[in-house]
Design a protein around this motif. Structure first.
Motif, PDB file in Angstrom:
ATOM      1  N   THR A  23       0.821  -1.213   0.000  1.00 14.73           N
ATOM      2  CA  THR A  23       0.000   0.000   0.000  1.00 14.73           C
ATOM      3  C   THR A  23       0.857   1.265   0.000  1.00 14.73           C
ATOM      4  O   THR A  23       0.378   2.347   0.318  1.00 14.73           O
ATOM      5  CB  THR A  23      -0.948   0.015   1.218  1.00 14.73           C
ATOM      6  OG1 THR A  23      -0.196  -0.211   2.409  1.00 14.73           O
ATOM      7  CG2 THR A  23      -2.021  -1.050   1.073  1.00 14.73           C
ATOM      8  N   LEU A  24       2.120   1.147  -0.365  1.00 12.49           N
ATOM      9  CA  LEU A  24       2.994   2.315  -0.453  1.00 12.49           C
ATOM     10  C   LEU A  24       2.733   3.061  -1.758  1.00 12.49           C
ATOM     11  O   LEU A  24       2.550   2.456  -2.819  1.00 12.49           O
ATOM     12  CB  LEU A  24       4.461   1.899  -0.382  1.00 12.49           C
ATOM     13  CG  LEU A  24       4.980   1.473   0.997  1.00 12.49           C
ATOM     14  CD1 LEU A  24       6.377   0.876   0.873  1.00 12.49           C
ATOM     15  CD2 LEU A  24       4.983   2.645   1.975  1.00 12.49           C
ATOM     16  N   LEU A  25       2.731   4.390  -1.677  1.00 14.43           N
ATOM     17  CA  LEU A  25       2.617   5.247  -2.855  1.00 14.43           C
ATOM     18  C   LEU A  25       3.797   6.207  -2.858  1.00 14.43           C
ATOM     19  O   LEU A  25       4.036   6.896  -1.862  1.00 14.43           O
ATOM     20  CB  LEU A  25       1.299   6.033  -2.836  1.00 14.43           C
ATOM     21  CG  LEU A  25       1.056   6.962  -4.033  1.00 14.43           C
ATOM     22  CD1 LEU A  25       0.857   6.162  -5.316  1.00 14.43           C
ATOM     23  CD2 LEU A  25      -0.132   7.880  -3.782  1.00 14.43           C
ATOM     24  N   SER A  26       4.515   6.258  -3.983  1.00 14.15           N
ATOM     25  CA  SER A  26       5.669   7.142  -4.112  1.00 14.15           C
ATOM     26  C   SER A  26       5.308   8.355  -4.958  1.00 14.15           C
ATOM     27  O   SER A  26       4.307   8.344  -5.691  1.00 14.15           O
ATOM     28  CB  SER A  26       6.837   6.392  -4.758  1.00 14.15           C
ATOM     29  OG  SER A  26       6.590   6.205  -6.146  1.00 14.15           O
ATOM     30  N   PRO A  27       6.126   9.405  -4.909  1.00 19.48           N
ATOM     31  CA  PRO A  27       5.855  10.587  -5.743  1.00 19.48           C
ATOM     32  C   PRO A  27       5.883  10.298  -7.239  1.00 19.48           C
ATOM     33  O   PRO A  27       5.332  11.076  -8.025  1.00 19.48           O
ATOM     34  CB  PRO A  27       6.982  11.553  -5.345  1.00 19.48           C
ATOM     35  CG  PRO A  27       7.371  11.146  -3.965  1.00 19.48           C
ATOM     36  CD  PRO A  27       7.219   9.656  -3.944  1.00 19.48           C
ATOM     37  N   ASP A  28       6.515   9.190  -7.613  1.00 22.68           N
ATOM     38  CA  ASP A  28       6.612   8.846  -9.038  1.00 22.68           C
ATOM     39  C   ASP A  28       5.369   8.140  -9.558  1.00 22.68           C
ATOM     40  O   ASP A  28       5.246   7.921 -10.772  1.00 22.68           O
ATOM     41  CB  ASP A  28       7.827   7.938  -9.286  1.00 22.68           C
ATOM     42  CG  ASP A  28       9.136   8.618  -8.941  1.00 22.68           C
ATOM     43  OD1 ASP A  28       9.192   9.861  -9.049  1.00 22.68           O
ATOM     44  OD2 ASP A  28      10.078   7.912  -8.535  1.00 22.68           O
ATOM     45  N   ASN A  29       4.483   7.755  -8.664  1.00 23.74           N
ATOM     46  CA  ASN A  29       3.311   6.973  -9.060  1.00 23.74           C
ATOM     47  C   ASN A  29       2.019   7.695  -8.713  1.00 23.74           C
ATOM     48  O   ASN A  29       2.011   8.639  -7.918  1.00 23.74           O
ATOM     49  CB  ASN A  29       3.341   5.600  -8.383  1.00 23.74           C
ATOM     50  CG  ASN A  29       4.443   4.720  -8.926  1.00 23.74           C
ATOM     51  OD1 ASN A  29       4.582   4.573 -10.132  1.00 23.74           O
ATOM     52  ND2 ASN A  29       5.241   4.161  -8.033  1.00 23.74           N
ATOM     53  N   ARG A  30       0.943   7.210  -9.295  1.00 25.27           N
ATOM     54  CA  ARG A  30      -0.394   7.766  -9.063  1.00 25.27           C
ATOM     55  C   ARG A  30      -1.306   6.631  -8.646  1.00 25.27           C
ATOM     56  O   ARG A  30      -1.383   5.604  -9.316  1.00 25.27           O
ATOM     57  CB  ARG A  30      -0.900   8.434 -10.350  1.00 25.27           C
ATOM     58  CG  ARG A  30      -2.349   8.922 -10.331  1.00 25.27           C
ATOM     59  CD  ARG A  30      -2.608   9.645 -11.664  1.00 25.27           C
ATOM     60  NE  ARG A  30      -3.997   9.988 -11.872  1.00 25.27           N
ATOM     61  CZ  ARG A  30      -4.875   9.218 -12.518  1.00 25.27           C
ATOM     62  NH1 ARG A  30      -4.500   8.037 -13.008  1.00 25.27           N
ATOM     63  NH2 ARG A  30      -6.123   9.624 -12.681  1.00 25.27           N
ATOM     64  N   TYR A  31      -1.994   6.824  -7.530  1.00 21.16           N
ATOM     65  CA  TYR A  31      -2.974   5.842  -7.076  1.00 21.16           C
ATOM     66  C   TYR A  31      -4.247   5.996  -7.897  1.00 21.16           C
ATOM     67  O   TYR A  31      -4.716   7.109  -8.166  1.00 21.16           O
ATOM     68  CB  TYR A  31      -3.277   6.077  -5.602  1.00 21.16           C
ATOM     69  CG  TYR A  31      -4.439   5.267  -5.067  1.00 21.16           C
ATOM     70  CD1 TYR A  31      -4.242   4.024  -4.490  1.00 21.16           C
ATOM     71  CD2 TYR A  31      -5.745   5.755  -5.142  1.00 21.16           C
ATOM     72  CE1 TYR A  31      -5.307   3.283  -3.996  1.00 21.16           C
ATOM     73  CE2 TYR A  31      -6.813   5.025  -4.649  1.00 21.16           C
ATOM     74  CZ  TYR A  31      -6.588   3.789  -4.083  1.00 21.16           C
ATOM     75  OH  TYR A  31      -7.644   3.066  -3.609  1.00 21.16           O
ATOM     76  N   GLN A  32      -4.838   4.860  -8.284  1.00 22.93           N
ATOM     77  CA  GLN A  32      -6.132   4.897  -8.966  1.00 22.93           C
ATOM     78  C   GLN A  32      -6.943   3.665  -8.600  1.00 22.93           C
ATOM     79  O   GLN A  32      -6.442   2.542  -8.630  1.00 22.93           O
ATOM     80  CB  GLN A  32      -5.977   4.960 -10.488  1.00 22.93           C
ATOM     81  CG  GLN A  32      -7.322   5.043 -11.221  1.00 22.93           C
ATOM     82  CD  GLN A  32      -7.173   4.952 -12.733  1.00 22.93           C
ATOM     83  OE1 GLN A  32      -6.351   4.185 -13.239  1.00 22.93           O
ATOM     84  NE2 GLN A  32      -7.950   5.733 -13.455  1.00 22.93           N
ATOM     85  N   GLN A  33      -8.190   3.900  -8.235  1.00 20.80           N
ATOM     86  CA  GLN A  33      -9.165   2.825  -8.032  1.00 20.80           C
ATOM     87  C   GLN A  33     -10.416   3.182  -8.832  1.00 20.80           C
ATOM     88  O   GLN A  33     -10.873   4.318  -8.812  1.00 20.80           O
ATOM     89  CB  GLN A  33      -9.566   2.710  -6.556  1.00 20.80           C
ATOM     90  CG  GLN A  33     -10.716   1.734  -6.331  1.00 20.80           C
ATOM     91  CD  GLN A  33     -11.295   1.723  -4.921  1.00 20.80           C
ATOM     92  OE1 GLN A  33     -12.455   1.369  -4.717  1.00 20.80           O
ATOM     93  NE2 GLN A  33     -10.491   2.095  -3.924  1.00 20.80           N
ATOM     94  N   ILE A  34     -10.971   2.177  -9.500  1.00 21.67           N
ATOM     95  CA  ILE A  34     -12.294   2.334 -10.135  1.00 21.67           C
ATOM     96  C   ILE A  34     -13.192   1.236  -9.557  1.00 21.67           C
ATOM     97  O   ILE A  34     -12.834   0.055  -9.574  1.00 21.67           O
ATOM     98  CB  ILE A  34     -12.222   2.229 -11.668  1.00 21.67           C
ATOM     99  CG1 ILE A  34     -11.352   3.347 -12.232  1.00 21.67           C
ATOM    100  CG2 ILE A  34     -13.637   2.302 -12.269  1.00 21.67           C
ATOM    101  CD1 ILE A  34     -11.142   3.272 -13.733  1.00 21.67           C
TER     102      ILE A  34
END
Length: 326
Positions: free
Chosen positions: A309-320
């Motif tokens: 569940t880690l999110l880095s500045p280089d990535n974007r979280y997305q859930q649909i």
């Protein structure tokens, strides 16, 4: 420190198309009601009293985070640094992003049309104990007889990120959801300890009381009680149906679709809401609604074999996630 939002600033947004009429509150980005053409009752639980959303109706329809579900003892290690997240009392654990998580914030309206709204909230570095400034967007869209929820998030520091929609569904609008039929397409589930923290085991559903791979009544004789994560996959997938719910009286069905690798199913055993507040008629009591909460697996920060569940500045979280009513 007063963490409660000013309810005078809450907006109610009505989305409509030929099949659906949906009310969204900027408080918690919450789904307040869902009405399907031809039916008088809302298909989700909601309150007509905003104050309830900070009390008896807490989490009803809300988008909860920045980390949904339980984080054991509020303890987290991120990139070698230890963080203490506030407990969500009376629990000794951190639940749904903490006492002032996204489910109790007032979100901003960014864009709105007849059948779509974009809401946004900004979470500060250190807010509820988490590192990183985070920008979170929720898009609600009506597509025929479907309500789609898209959640996106970005951060400027490595942080934890795991959002979930927390609507309680009752397709009959009254009675117990233990009489509904449920199917969850999951081969495994997560056993939990007495405080509902995953033990780390990943257990087959086949042959267990948690086997819902075929549509069956929820409250049959071996009903185990549900506050349970069903393991759908080890990573996000293309949008697909992962659960089906069917009502005994109206015959209405919900196909629940998501991109997420986990589905928390909670039977609403603690629900209590007065008849005066219920947007449908009558008081609400235990098992009045079933929460289907698409998310990553709970307490993943303590279980290296769970989807991270880690999110880095280089990535974007997305859930649909999509609610398809028929």
């Amino acid at each position: 420190m007063n963490l409660a939002p000013d309810l005078h600033h809450v907006q109610r947004i009505l989305l409509t198309n030929p099949q659906l009429k949906v009310s969204i509150l900027t408080l918690g980005a919450s789904i307040q009601s869902v009405h399907l053409k031809g039916y008088a009752h809302s298909l989700v639980l909601g309150s007509s009293n905003l104050a309830d959303y900070l009390g008896d109706a807490k989490y009803f329809g809300a988008v909860v985070g920045r980390v949904a579900n339980r984080t054991a003892k509020g303890h987290a290690v991120i990139d070698g640094k230890t963080y203490q997240l506030p407990h969500t009392l009376p629990e000794p654990h951190h639940l749904h992003g903490g006492p002032a998580g996204t489910g109790s914030k007032i979100w901003s309206v960014i864009e709105q049309t007849d059948d779509m709204v974009q809401l946004q909230t900004k979470l500060a570095d250190g807010e509820m104990g988490y590192p990183g400034n985070m920008v979170v967007n929720v898009f609600y869209r009506l597509v025929d007889s479907s309500l789609e929820m898209e959640i996106t998030a970005t951060t400027d520091k490595l942080t934890l990120c795991n959002f979930a929609g927390h609507s309680y569904v009752n397709l009959d609008g009254e009675g117990s959801i233990l009489d509904h039929q449920l199917c969850v397409k999951a081969d495994h589930y997560l056993p939990v300890d007495d405080e509902l923290i995953p033990t780390g085991e990943v257990t087959p559903t086949e042959g267990s009381a948690f086997d819902f791979n075929q549509l069956r009544p929820i409250g049959r004789d071996d009903y185990p009680g549900l506050d349970t994560n069903f393991c759908l996959s080890l990573a996000n997938r293309p949008l697909q149906t992962v659960a089906t719910l069917k009502a005994p009286i109206t015959g209405l069905s919900l196909d629940y679709q998501t991109t997420e690798p986990g589905l928390q199913v909670y039977d609403g055993r603690h629900i209590q809401l007065s008849a005066a507040s219920n947007i449908n008629q009558g008081a609400l009591s235990a098992y009045a609604g079933l929460a289907l909460e698409a998310q990553h697996w709970p307490d993943a920060v303590h279980q290296s074999h769970f989807p991270p569940t880690l999110l880095s500045p280089d990535n974007r979280y997305q859930q649909i996630t999509r609610y398809v009513f028929h």
